[in-house]
Design an enzyme around this catalytic site. Structure first.
Site, PDB file in Angstrom:
ATOM      1  N   VAL A  15     -28.219 -31.760 -17.437  1.00  0.00           N
ATOM      2  CA  VAL A  15     -27.145 -32.606 -16.898  1.00  0.00           C
ATOM      3  C   VAL A  15     -26.989 -33.889 -17.724  1.00  0.00           C
ATOM      4  CG1 VAL A  15     -26.371 -33.887 -14.870  1.00  0.00           C
ATOM      5  CG2 VAL A  15     -27.449 -31.642 -14.585  1.00  0.00           C
ATOM      6  N   ARG A  46     -39.285 -37.463 -19.485  1.00  0.00           N
ATOM      7  CA  ARG A  46     -40.721 -37.235 -19.266  1.00  0.00           C
ATOM      8  C   ARG A  46     -41.453 -37.097 -20.594  1.00  0.00           C
ATOM      9  NH1 ARG A  46     -40.324 -34.179 -14.081  1.00  0.00           N
ATOM     10  NH2 ARG A  46     -39.426 -32.522 -15.334  1.00  0.00           N
ATOM     11  N   LYS A 106     -28.331 -33.519  -5.343  1.00  0.00           N
ATOM     12  CA  LYS A 106     -27.844 -33.237  -3.969  1.00  0.00           C
ATOM     13  C   LYS A 106     -28.935 -33.412  -2.927  1.00  0.00           C
ATOM     14  CE  LYS A 106     -28.692 -29.337  -6.284  1.00  0.00           C
ATOM     15  NZ  LYS A 106     -28.289 -28.851  -7.572  1.00  0.00           N
ATOM     16  N   VAL A 133     -22.286 -31.783  -5.783  1.00  0.00           N
ATOM     17  CA  VAL A 133     -21.748 -30.654  -5.015  1.00  0.00           C
ATOM     18  C   VAL A 133     -20.843 -29.816  -5.910  1.00  0.00           C
ATOM     19  CG1 VAL A 133     -20.509 -29.949  -2.943  1.00  0.00           C
ATOM     20  CG2 VAL A 133     -21.693 -32.137  -2.980  1.00  0.00           C
ATOM     21  N   GLY A 188     -32.088 -16.869 -16.557  1.00  0.00           N
ATOM     22  CA  GLY A 188     -32.131 -18.319 -16.409  1.00  0.00           C
ATOM     23  C   GLY A 188     -31.194 -18.839 -15.331  1.00  0.00           C
ATOM     24  N   GLU A 191     -34.144 -20.216 -10.651  1.00  0.00           N
ATOM     25  CA  GLU A 191     -35.373 -20.905 -11.056  1.00  0.00           C
ATOM     26  C   GLU A 191     -36.557 -19.939 -10.944  1.00  0.00           C
ATOM     27  OE1 GLU A 191     -35.173 -24.086 -11.902  1.00  0.00           O
ATOM     28  OE2 GLU A 191     -33.083 -24.299 -11.328  1.00  0.00           O
ATOM     29  N   ASP A 202     -30.541 -25.250  -1.117  1.00  0.00           N
ATOM     30  CA  ASP A 202     -29.599 -25.898  -2.043  1.00  0.00           C
ATOM     31  C   ASP A 202     -28.196 -25.943  -1.425  1.00  0.00           C
ATOM     32  OD1 ASP A 202     -28.881 -26.674  -4.989  1.00  0.00           O
ATOM     33  OD2 ASP A 202     -27.517 -25.028  -4.522  1.00  0.00           O
ATOM     34  N   LYS A 206     -25.815 -29.276  -0.139  1.00  0.00           N
ATOM     35  CA  LYS A 206     -24.408 -29.515  -0.502  1.00  0.00           C
ATOM     36  C   LYS A 206     -23.531 -29.560   0.734  1.00  0.00           C
ATOM     37  CE  LYS A 206     -25.252 -27.273  -4.947  1.00  0.00           C
ATOM     38  NZ  LYS A 206     -25.351 -25.954  -5.599  1.00  0.00           N
TER      39      LYS A 206
HETATM   40  N1  HSE Z   1     -29.100 -23.950  -8.257  1.00  0.00           N
HETATM   41  C1  HSE Z   1     -27.710 -24.265  -8.133  1.00  0.00           C
HETATM   42  C2  HSE Z   1     -26.904 -22.991  -8.028  1.00  0.00           C
HETATM   43  C3  HSE Z   1     -27.211 -25.036  -9.315  1.00  0.00           C
HETATM   44  O1  HSE Z   1     -27.405 -21.889  -8.266  1.00  0.00           O
HETATM   45  O2  HSE Z   1     -25.729 -23.094  -7.698  1.00  0.00           O
HETATM   46  C4  HSE Z   1     -26.717 -26.396  -9.125  1.00  0.00           C
HETATM   47  O3  HSE Z   1     -26.660 -26.891  -7.866  1.00  0.00           O
END
Ligand code: HSE
Length: 435
Positions: A15, A46, A106, A133, A188, A191, A202, A206
């Site tokens: 990002v 990091r 988020k 979002v 990819g 995760e 997630d 949002k």
């Molecule tokens: N992990 C989120 C998704 C990406 O798969 O939509 C960004 O929020």
């Protein structure tokens, strides 16, 4: 007079790196839009020597994030490091130092947003989170500004690209959940620990933000009813298809007479509805507003440049604000003293249409028993199918769809069904959305 807006980054991964690239590539166009120059002066990372997707020669790299939030030169801090602990402390410290905040995080806004909003209002700084979002989709701006003249009735979104990729591939390729998830990880998309995506966390983050912007309520992540997609099987997808539906993982926020529904769960969507045709990693948000009617926003929900697009739009807002000196748009789209802590409806009060699926012994009278349970609870069955069992198997797969009814009645029906000796195992429930 051209002013220089100085930016500090917390995080320079996908990002942050994408943001640097978009700012560099589009700097002339951004100056034309703002009358100002935006310059990244430092980024906290990091590992200083890690590979980057952007050119780091034009600004300082540091492994000390406090030096960014305390730097008196910096006007705006962009937080894209993730998490809700260190990120929270740094954002609060940056606000106390009078810096505007832009975040793509988020979880931070959904979980700790009420405290951050309060601090930003008191410090008279901007707090912007378009990138938090649905990536590149400008839904925050649409809710806060474009639809500001409306009463928002509901907002229904496919707001997790990984989950949508998995469900789409299961349906298109007739594959099971585990195989598609493994592929998504290899590509990819998901995760290594896919739980936030797959379990709906997630999407719930949002949805929390969308509900606050839609209804002018505080951020209540802990009150979102959340179910993941881990229990969805290929058979569910096939049976839903036979009834004319696709299964999508939806976030739903709806303003009703009794309060606000906040829920994330797998949902049957009629195949003819636009949301049923949002596939792969794409995101979409469907807004029902009293004056504008139905609006569908569709686009990339993640990725370096789509997310950077939203961050840079927020930066442009900060630049324009610096010119006028006024913060014209409240952080959550409603005047800060008008945020209303609306009642959030409990699961026992939900109402919907329902898809149920069960395995039952293939013997005379089973369907009659099942339908009498629903009749006794005054729940109308809209459609029912029984699959002929394969040779040598004595249980049949029964799927049914109810009319719109109270969830409490359907849960009671499931309890009674599961106690029938002819029904084996658990009865699967998936809600249906008719819009
Ligand atoms: N992990 C989120 C998704 C990406 O798969 O939509 C960004 O929020």
């Amino acid at each position: 007079m051209t002013e220089l807006i100085k930016v500090g980054l917390l995080g320079l991964g996908t990002v942050g790196g994408g943001t640097v690239n978009v700012l560099q590539r589009n700097s002339a166009e951004i100056s034309r839009r703002t009358g100002q120059s935006i310059q990244v002066v430092a980024a906290a990372v990091r590992e200083i020597n890690a590979d980057r997707i952007c050119d780091t020669n034009l600004f300082e790299l540091t492994d000390d994030p406090v030096s960014i939030v305390d730097n008196p030169e910096i006007d705006v801090v962009i937080e894209s490091m993730g998490g809700t602990e260190l990120a929270f402390d740094l954002v609060m410290r940056a606000i106390a130092n009078g810096k505007h905040i832009i975040t793509a995080n988020k979880a931070l806004i959904a979980v700790r947003g009420n405290e951050i909003v309060k601090a930003a209002v008191e410090a008279n700084v901007m707090l912007a989170f378009e990138a938090a979002v649905a990536g590149g989709i400008s839904v925050v701006k649409v809710l806060r500004e474009g639809l500001a003249g409306n009463q928002i009735k509901s907002i229904v979104g496919i707001i997790n690209g990984t989950g949508n990729y998995i469900l789409t591939a299961m349906g298109d390729e007739q594959r099971d959940f585990a195989g598609v998830l493994a592929e998504a990880q290899a590509l990819g998309y998901a995760e290594a620990d896919p739980s936030f995506d797959v379990d709906g966390v997630d999407a719930a983050h949002k949805l929390t933000i969308l509900a606050s912007l839609s209804f002018g309520m505080p951020l209540h992540f802990e009150r979102v009813y959340t179910e993941g997609i881990g229990e969805i099987t290929l058979t569910d997808i096939q049976m839903a298809d036979e009834f004319g539906y696709r299964i999508k993982h939806l976030g739903i926020a709806r303003h009703t007479e009794t309060g606000v529904e906040l829920r994330v769960h797998p949902t049957l969507v009629p195949k003819t509805h636009l949301l049923a045709n949002v596939n792969g990693v794409m995101n979409a948000v469907y807004i029902d507003a009293d004056a504008a009617g139905s609006t569908l926003l569709y686009g990339a929900g993640a990725g370096a440049e789509p997310t950077a697009s939203s961050i840079v739009a927020d930066l442009i807002d900060v630049a324009r604000h610096k010119q006028s000196g006024l913060i014209n748009v409240p952080i959550l789209g409603f005047q800060n003293d008008q945020i209303d802590d609306l009642q959030v409806i409990a699961q026992s009060e939900f109402a919907s249409a329902y898809f149920l699926r069960m395995e039952a012994t293939d013997q005379p009278g089973v369907l009659a028993e099942i339908s009498s349970i629903f009749a006794g609870l005054d729940v109308s069955i809209e459609a029912i199918t029984q699959k002929e069992p394969p040779a040598g198997v004595n249980t049949a797969a029964i799927s049914l769809i109810t009319q719109f009814t109270d969830e409490a009645k359907v849960l009671k029906a499931i309890g009674k069904l599961e106690s029938l000796s002819q029904v084996s195992g658990a009865v699967k429930l998936i809600r249906i959305e008719h819009f």
